[in-house]
Write a protein that holds these residues in place. Structure first.
Motif, PDB file in Angstrom:
ATOM      1  N   MET A 225     116.160  57.925  52.457  1.00 17.70           N
ATOM      2  CA  MET A 225     114.900  57.977  53.204  1.00 17.70           C
ATOM      3  C   MET A 225     115.041  59.028  54.364  1.00 17.70           C
ATOM      4  O   MET A 225     116.107  59.182  54.988  1.00 17.70           O
ATOM      5  N   LEU A 226     113.961  59.596  54.618  1.00 17.04           N
ATOM      6  CA  LEU A 226     113.977  60.757  55.587  1.00 17.04           C
ATOM      7  C   LEU A 226     113.810  59.898  56.836  1.00 17.04           C
ATOM      8  O   LEU A 226     113.216  59.173  56.998  1.00 17.04           O
ATOM      9  N   PRO A 227     114.592  60.351  57.839  1.00 13.68           N
ATOM     10  CA  PRO A 227     114.552  59.863  59.234  1.00 13.68           C
ATOM     11  C   PRO A 227     113.291  60.363  59.887  1.00 13.68           C
ATOM     12  O   PRO A 227     112.753  61.294  59.973  1.00 13.68           O
ATOM     13  N   CYS A 228     112.682  59.283  60.716  1.00 14.14           N
ATOM     14  CA  CYS A 228     111.593  59.696  61.421  1.00 14.14           C
ATOM     15  C   CYS A 228     112.119  60.835  62.930  1.00 14.14           C
ATOM     16  O   CYS A 228     112.671  59.965  63.639  1.00 14.14           O
ATOM     17  N   LEU A 229     111.405  61.802  62.837  1.00 14.00           N
ATOM     18  CA  LEU A 229     111.860  62.715  63.899  1.00 14.00           C
ATOM     19  C   LEU A 229     111.422  62.300  65.201  1.00 14.00           C
ATOM     20  O   LEU A 229     111.961  62.189  66.210  1.00 14.00           O
ATOM     21  N   ASN A 230     109.996  61.719  65.250  1.00 13.58           N
ATOM     22  CA  ASN A 230     109.633  61.007  66.440  1.00 13.58           C
ATOM     23  C   ASN A 230     110.576  60.179  67.036  1.00 13.58           C
ATOM     24  O   ASN A 230     110.844  60.149  68.176  1.00 13.58           O
ATOM     25  N   LYS A 231     111.170  59.143  66.293  1.00 15.65           N
ATOM     26  CA  LYS A 231     111.758  58.174  66.755  1.00 15.65           C
ATOM     27  C   LYS A 231     113.138  58.512  67.257  1.00 15.65           C
ATOM     28  O   LYS A 231     113.718  58.203  68.184  1.00 15.65           O
ATOM     29  N   LYS A 232     113.613  59.601  66.550  1.00 15.07           N
ATOM     30  CA  LYS A 232     114.893  60.203  66.956  1.00 15.07           C
ATOM     31  C   LYS A 232     114.756  60.861  68.231  1.00 15.07           C
ATOM     32  O   LYS A 232     115.759  60.868  69.005  1.00 15.07           O
ATOM     33  N   LEU A 233     113.633  61.666  68.303  1.00  5.96           N
ATOM     34  CA  LEU A 233     113.587  62.588  69.610  1.00  5.96           C
ATOM     35  C   LEU A 233     113.162  61.506  70.967  1.00  5.96           C
ATOM     36  O   LEU A 233     113.694  61.945  71.871  1.00  5.96           O
TER      37      LEU A 233
ATOM     38  N   GLY B  39     112.661  58.055  70.740  1.00  6.38           N
ATOM     39  CA  GLY B  39     112.955  56.730  70.730  1.00  6.38           C
ATOM     40  C   GLY B  39     111.891  55.586  70.240  1.00  6.38           C
ATOM     41  O   GLY B  39     112.194  54.260  70.666  1.00  6.38           O
ATOM     42  N   ILE B  40     110.694  56.242  69.944  1.00  2.27           N
ATOM     43  CA  ILE B  40     109.654  55.220  69.727  1.00  2.27           C
ATOM     44  C   ILE B  40     108.708  55.451  68.416  1.00  2.27           C
ATOM     45  O   ILE B  40     109.267  56.688  67.978  1.00  2.27           O
ATOM     46  N   ASP B  41     108.721  54.399  67.738  1.00  3.61           N
ATOM     47  CA  ASP B  41     107.846  54.540  66.430  1.00  3.61           C
ATOM     48  C   ASP B  41     106.469  55.516  66.467  1.00  3.61           C
ATOM     49  O   ASP B  41     105.714  55.490  67.629  1.00  3.61           O
ATOM     50  N   CYS B  42     106.497  56.177  65.258  1.00  5.07           N
ATOM     51  CA  CYS B  42     105.169  57.000  65.164  1.00  5.07           C
ATOM     52  C   CYS B  42     104.162  56.304  64.493  1.00  5.07           C
ATOM     53  O   CYS B  42     104.452  55.181  64.045  1.00  5.07           O
ATOM     54  N   LEU B  43     102.948  56.684  64.280  1.00 10.32           N
ATOM     55  CA  LEU B  43     101.753  56.059  63.506  1.00 10.32           C
ATOM     56  C   LEU B  43     102.305  55.891  62.186  1.00 10.32           C
ATOM     57  O   LEU B  43     101.651  54.956  61.287  1.00 10.32           O
ATOM     58  N   GLY B  44     103.119  56.578  61.678  1.00 15.17           N
ATOM     59  CA  GLY B  44     103.567  56.607  60.226  1.00 15.17           C
ATOM     60  C   GLY B  44     104.791  55.788  59.711  1.00 15.17           C
ATOM     61  O   GLY B  44     105.262  55.815  58.663  1.00 15.17           O
ATOM     62  N   CYS B  45     105.594  55.424  60.965  1.00 15.76           N
ATOM     63  CA  CYS B  45     106.796  54.705  60.773  1.00 15.76           C
ATOM     64  C   CYS B  45     106.744  53.419  59.591  1.00 15.76           C
ATOM     65  O   CYS B  45     105.752  52.712  59.936  1.00 15.76           O
ATOM     66  N   GLY B  46     107.328  53.416  58.536  1.00 16.68           N
ATOM     67  CA  GLY B  46     107.549  52.370  57.808  1.00 16.68           C
ATOM     68  C   GLY B  46     106.734  52.762  56.436  1.00 16.68           C
ATOM     69  O   GLY B  46     106.950  51.979  55.514  1.00 16.68           O
ATOM     70  N   MET B  47     105.895  53.898  56.324  1.00 19.78           N
ATOM     71  CA  MET B  47     105.262  54.303  55.241  1.00 19.78           C
ATOM     72  C   MET B  47     106.186  54.536  54.011  1.00 19.78           C
ATOM     73  O   MET B  47     106.074  54.297  52.950  1.00 19.78           O
ATOM     74  N   GLN B  48     107.217  55.551  54.195  1.00 17.85           N
ATOM     75  CA  GLN B  48     108.424  55.519  53.019  1.00 17.85           C
ATOM     76  C   GLN B  48     108.791  54.300  52.500  1.00 17.85           C
ATOM     77  O   GLN B  48     108.939  54.308  51.440  1.00 17.85           O
ATOM     78  N   ARG B  49     109.205  53.233  53.343  1.00 25.27           N
ATOM     79  CA  ARG B  49     109.966  52.260  52.891  1.00 25.27           C
ATOM     80  C   ARG B  49     108.792  51.503  52.039  1.00 25.27           C
ATOM     81  O   ARG B  49     109.002  50.717  51.039  1.00 25.27           O
TER      82      ARG B  49
END
Length: 89
Positions: free
Chosen positions: A1-9, A11-21
């Motif tokens: 899975m690709l990491p969420c860039l917003n979460k990495k930079l 530290g908070i989830d973006c609106l699309g976090c969880g979509m890949q999974r």
């Protein structure tokens, strides 16, 4: 899975976090898990399916249906994000 860039930079989830999974669960046939991971997966899937079908088959009220599906998808994404981030408790 690709990491969420917003979460990495930030530290908070973006609106699309969880979509890949969620898509991964959907492909595996785990429909409940897909919904719990990202509830907007089903309205977005319907929107994608309808938009694809509408290319080949012209529906009478296609703009109303598309607009409704977009509104439902966006509202689902926003409500899910608010609940996930516990902004309103």
């Amino acid at each position: 899975m690709l990491p969420c860039l917003n979460k990495k930079l930030f530290g908070i989830d973006c609106l699309g976090c969880g979509m890949q999974r969620s898509i991964s669960f959907l492909i595996k046939g785990e429909f409940a898990s897909a919904f719990y991971m990202y509830p907007a997966i089903y309205p977005l899937s319907l929107l994608l399916l309808f938009s694809t079908l509408n290319i080949f088959i012209k529906f009478k009220n296609d703009t109303i249906i598309k607009t409704s599906l977009i509104v439902i998808s966006v509202l689902t994404i926003i409500v899910n994000y608010i609940i996930k981030m516990k902004i309103i408790v």
